[in-house]
Every structure is written in C-alpha cells, then in structure tokens.
Design a protein around this motif. Sequence first.
Motif, PDB file in Angstrom:
ATOM      1  N   GLU A 111      59.612  38.987  70.664  1.00 26.61           N
ATOM      2  CA  GLU A 111      59.897  37.637  70.193  1.00 26.61           C
ATOM      3  C   GLU A 111      59.823  36.660  71.370  1.00 26.61           C
ATOM      4  OE1 GLU A 111      63.853  38.948  71.791  1.00 26.61           O
ATOM      5  OE2 GLU A 111      62.125  39.881  70.813  1.00 26.61           O
ATOM      6  N   PRO A 112      59.393  35.425  71.147  1.00 31.66           N
ATOM      7  CA  PRO A 112      59.374  34.445  72.234  1.00 31.66           C
ATOM      8  C   PRO A 112      60.790  34.111  72.699  1.00 31.66           C
ATOM      9  CG  PRO A 112      58.844  33.388  70.145  1.00 31.66           C
ATOM     10  CD  PRO A 112      58.879  34.863  69.887  1.00 31.66           C
ATOM     11  N   VAL A 113      60.956  34.009  73.994  1.00 32.17           N
ATOM     12  CA  VAL A 113      62.254  33.642  74.574  1.00 32.17           C
ATOM     13  C   VAL A 113      62.195  32.161  74.931  1.00 32.17           C
ATOM     14  CG1 VAL A 113      63.895  34.050  76.432  1.00 32.17           C
ATOM     15  CG2 VAL A 113      62.611  35.974  75.451  1.00 32.17           C
ATOM     16  N   TRP A 114      62.977  31.361  74.225  1.00 33.99           N
ATOM     17  CA  TRP A 114      62.921  29.917  74.361  1.00 33.99           C
ATOM     18  C   TRP A 114      63.888  29.421  75.427  1.00 33.99           C
ATOM     19  CZ3 TRP A 114      58.952  27.914  71.849  1.00 33.99           C
ATOM     20  CH2 TRP A 114      58.436  28.621  70.764  1.00 33.99           C
ATOM     21  N   PRO A 115      63.640  28.240  75.960  1.00 33.19           N
ATOM     22  CA  PRO A 115      64.616  27.663  76.897  1.00 33.19           C
ATOM     23  C   PRO A 115      65.973  27.485  76.225  1.00 33.19           C
ATOM     24  CG  PRO A 115      62.540  26.427  76.925  1.00 33.19           C
ATOM     25  CD  PRO A 115      62.462  27.382  75.772  1.00 33.19           C
ATOM     26  N   ASP A 116      67.023  27.473  77.029  1.00 36.29           N
ATOM     27  CA  ASP A 116      68.361  27.226  76.488  1.00 36.29           C
ATOM     28  C   ASP A 116      68.370  25.925  75.698  1.00 36.29           C
ATOM     29  OD1 ASP A 116      69.268  29.517  77.680  1.00 36.29           O
ATOM     30  OD2 ASP A 116      70.176  28.494  79.403  1.00 36.29           O
ATOM     31  N   GLY A 117      69.037  25.958  74.547  1.00 37.13           N
ATOM     32  CA  GLY A 117      69.147  24.758  73.733  1.00 37.13           C
ATOM     33  C   GLY A 117      68.042  24.579  72.722  1.00 37.13           C
ATOM     34  N   VAL A 118      67.160  25.597  72.593  1.00 34.36           N
ATOM     35  CA  VAL A 118      66.020  25.504  71.669  1.00 34.36           C
ATOM     36  C   VAL A 118      65.975  26.733  70.777  1.00 34.36           C
ATOM     37  CG1 VAL A 118      63.492  25.443  71.493  1.00 34.36           C
ATOM     38  CG2 VAL A 118      64.653  24.118  73.269  1.00 34.36           C
ATOM     39  N   VAL A 119      65.638  26.537  69.508  1.00 36.61           N
ATOM     40  CA  VAL A 119      65.259  27.630  68.616  1.00 36.61           C
ATOM     41  C   VAL A 119      63.796  27.400  68.226  1.00 36.61           C
ATOM     42  CG1 VAL A 119      67.586  28.008  67.755  1.00 36.61           C
ATOM     43  CG2 VAL A 119      66.077  26.427  66.548  1.00 36.61           C
ATOM     44  N   GLY A 120      63.104  28.477  67.949  1.00 36.21           N
ATOM     45  CA  GLY A 120      61.691  28.295  67.625  1.00 36.21           C
ATOM     46  C   GLY A 120      61.046  29.552  67.106  1.00 36.21           C
ATOM     47  N   SER A 121      59.761  29.426  66.801  1.00 32.69           N
ATOM     48  CA  SER A 121      58.995  30.542  66.254  1.00 32.69           C
ATOM     49  C   SER A 121      57.516  30.277  66.495  1.00 32.69           C
ATOM     50  CB  SER A 121      59.270  30.689  64.746  1.00 32.69           C
ATOM     51  OG  SER A 121      58.617  31.818  64.208  1.00 32.69           O
TER      52      SER A 121
ATOM     53  N   GLY B 108      61.224  17.024  75.053  1.00 34.75           N
ATOM     54  CA  GLY B 108      61.605  16.600  76.392  1.00 34.75           C
ATOM     55  C   GLY B 108      61.686  17.714  77.416  1.00 34.75           C
ATOM     56  N   TYR B 109      61.153  18.896  77.095  1.00 40.47           N
ATOM     57  CA  TYR B 109      61.200  20.021  78.033  1.00 40.47           C
ATOM     58  C   TYR B 109      59.941  20.077  78.879  1.00 40.47           C
ATOM     59  CZ  TYR B 109      65.312  21.967  75.712  1.00 40.47           C
ATOM     60  OH  TYR B 109      66.566  22.155  75.219  1.00 40.47           O
ATOM     61  N   ALA B 110      60.122  20.353  80.166  1.00 41.72           N
ATOM     62  CA  ALA B 110      58.994  20.543  81.070  1.00 41.72           C
ATOM     63  C   ALA B 110      58.311  21.877  80.753  1.00 41.72           C
ATOM     64  CB  ALA B 110      59.473  20.517  82.516  1.00 41.72           C
ATOM     65  N   PRO B 111      57.027  22.011  81.069  1.00 41.95           N
ATOM     66  CA  PRO B 111      56.323  23.270  80.795  1.00 41.95           C
ATOM     67  C   PRO B 111      56.945  24.445  81.549  1.00 41.95           C
ATOM     68  CG  PRO B 111      54.779  21.509  81.320  1.00 41.95           C
ATOM     69  CD  PRO B 111      56.139  20.988  81.643  1.00 41.95           C
ATOM     70  N   VAL B 112      57.130  25.535  80.851  1.00 38.30           N
ATOM     71  CA  VAL B 112      57.684  26.756  81.437  1.00 38.30           C
ATOM     72  C   VAL B 112      56.981  27.955  80.819  1.00 38.30           C
ATOM     73  CG1 VAL B 112      59.971  25.790  81.926  1.00 38.30           C
ATOM     74  CG2 VAL B 112      59.512  26.835  79.684  1.00 38.30           C
ATOM     75  N   PRO B 113      56.994  29.105  81.511  1.00 35.59           N
ATOM     76  CA  PRO B 113      56.495  30.318  80.870  1.00 35.59           C
ATOM     77  C   PRO B 113      57.388  30.665  79.676  1.00 35.59           C
ATOM     78  CG  PRO B 113      56.783  30.637  83.236  1.00 35.59           C
ATOM     79  CD  PRO B 113      57.449  29.345  82.891  1.00 35.59           C
ATOM     80  N   ILE B 114      56.768  31.114  78.605  1.00 37.36           N
ATOM     81  CA  ILE B 114      57.531  31.564  77.439  1.00 37.36           C
ATOM     82  C   ILE B 114      57.361  33.074  77.379  1.00 37.36           C
ATOM     83  CG2 ILE B 114      57.840  31.386  74.938  1.00 37.36           C
ATOM     84  CD1 ILE B 114      56.547  28.590  75.166  1.00 37.36           C
ATOM     85  N   ARG B 115      58.353  33.761  77.894  1.00 40.98           N
ATOM     86  CA  ARG B 115      58.311  35.210  77.981  1.00 40.98           C
ATOM     87  C   ARG B 115      58.605  35.845  76.616  1.00 40.98           C
ATOM     88  NH1 ARG B 115      55.925  37.446  82.063  1.00 40.98           N
ATOM     89  NH2 ARG B 115      57.292  39.261  81.838  1.00 40.98           N
ATOM     90  N   SER B 116      58.516  37.158  76.570  1.00 36.40           N
ATOM     91  CA  SER B 116      58.800  37.888  75.331  1.00 36.40           C
ATOM     92  C   SER B 116      60.051  38.727  75.501  1.00 36.40           C
ATOM     93  CB  SER B 116      57.625  38.800  74.968  1.00 36.40           C
ATOM     94  OG  SER B 116      56.470  38.040  74.696  1.00 36.40           O
TER      95      SER B 116
END
Length: 220
Positions: free
Chosen positions: A71-81, A58-66
């Motif tokens: 490491e990828p910096v995810w939106p608040d409320g998300v963990v990922g890899s 349900g997240y809108a597209p955003v840049p995924i910075r490092s």
Amino acid sequence: MIAALLPAGALAVEAFADVPDETPYPGEEDLVARAVTGRRQEFVTARRCAREALAHLGYAPVPIRSGARREPVWPDGVVGSITHCAGYRAAAVAPAGALAGLGIDAEPHEPLPDGVAGVVTVAGEPERLAALRAADPATHWDRLLFSAKESVYKAWYPLTGRWLGFEEADLTFDPAGRFTARILVDGTRADGGPPLDVLDGRWLVAGGLLLTAVAVPRRS
C-alpha cells in the motif's frame, strides 16, 4: 473521472497514458527495480499523479514508499489511494482531518475472466448480480463487484492493519451509482475509531472503465 466519486475535501489526479522513458522518482527506484516495463511505467505514472494530488494539498514532492502489503505510505496528515489499469492511472488524496480513509479502484469495463466470479462473491451476491444484469445488461456487474471490493479493501487496510478477503465483504449495489459493503469480520480499527462494520461507496462507468471509490468519514 474518478473525482466525480469523491466527497468534498478529497481530490484526484488521473492520467490516460504514460510518459515514454519516464524514470522513477528519487527514493522509489528500488520499488520497481526488477519490474517489467509495463509495470514500471504504470507505477511511475501513478506515483506522479499522487505527487500532483499532494501538491494541491500543499505538500512538497516526496517519495511515496510502499508498506507491508504494498500500500502507498502517505505523508503524515494525508489519507489516499492509488489505482491503475490498462490505459488509466489515478491517485486520490484528502487531509486526514477531512476523511478517515479513502480507497479507489479502476478496472476495464469487461467481464471478469472465467472462474474469478466464484472466488470473489459470497452467498447472495450472485443472485443480486443476476437481477442487476437482467435490468441493465450493458454493465459488467461482476467486474464492478470486483472493483468495489478492491476499493473497500484499500479503505479498510490502513485503518485496521488487517487483510480483508473478497469473501469477507457482502456488497449491495444501487443502480444509481452507489454501493454498500457489509463487513463480515471484526471491523475493529487500529486507531480506536468506531468499527468498520459497513462501508459506503460510489461507482461510475465511463470511457470504457469501471471506477469505484470508498470514503470513510472522519466521524466513523
């Protein structure tokens, strides 16, 4: 394929080829401005997979910075890899309420280059790998160990903010598709959660690839 290794609450998007001339997402251009073509393509495709996975949450597209260690910096409320290797790119995400941490890795199902195994193993692991190899010589266990330790690190770092070397985790494999990493250093977490003394993961050989994943339960 890697979705088969993830627990409930996590999801993955994968790709097996790049889109020719696909450009970086706005806000990510500088991250690969000096990268060679191959590195640029794998980055763009893997980040696209990540945004598609986020869209399923349900997240809108955003840049995924490092971050500090790329490491990828995810939106608040998300963990990922994120992972990528020759012929494969993938991203896995989960709500932070479902999992505390997540790490995935993919490697070609090939032996490690000469000399690498001695760098990534700790005492006891070479003997265990030899026993696994004797029972199942078709699996490149040394490369699987490398991949599993990459997944362990990717789950570890966001929760601790500290580097974890190959020599700081001792892995044991279950031929049925699971592994356990015993952490050999202080596992204190930055978020105050229980120490990361042991991490459990899953592995799979498919399509010429070795795939590994580590999920840290929310309670851990």
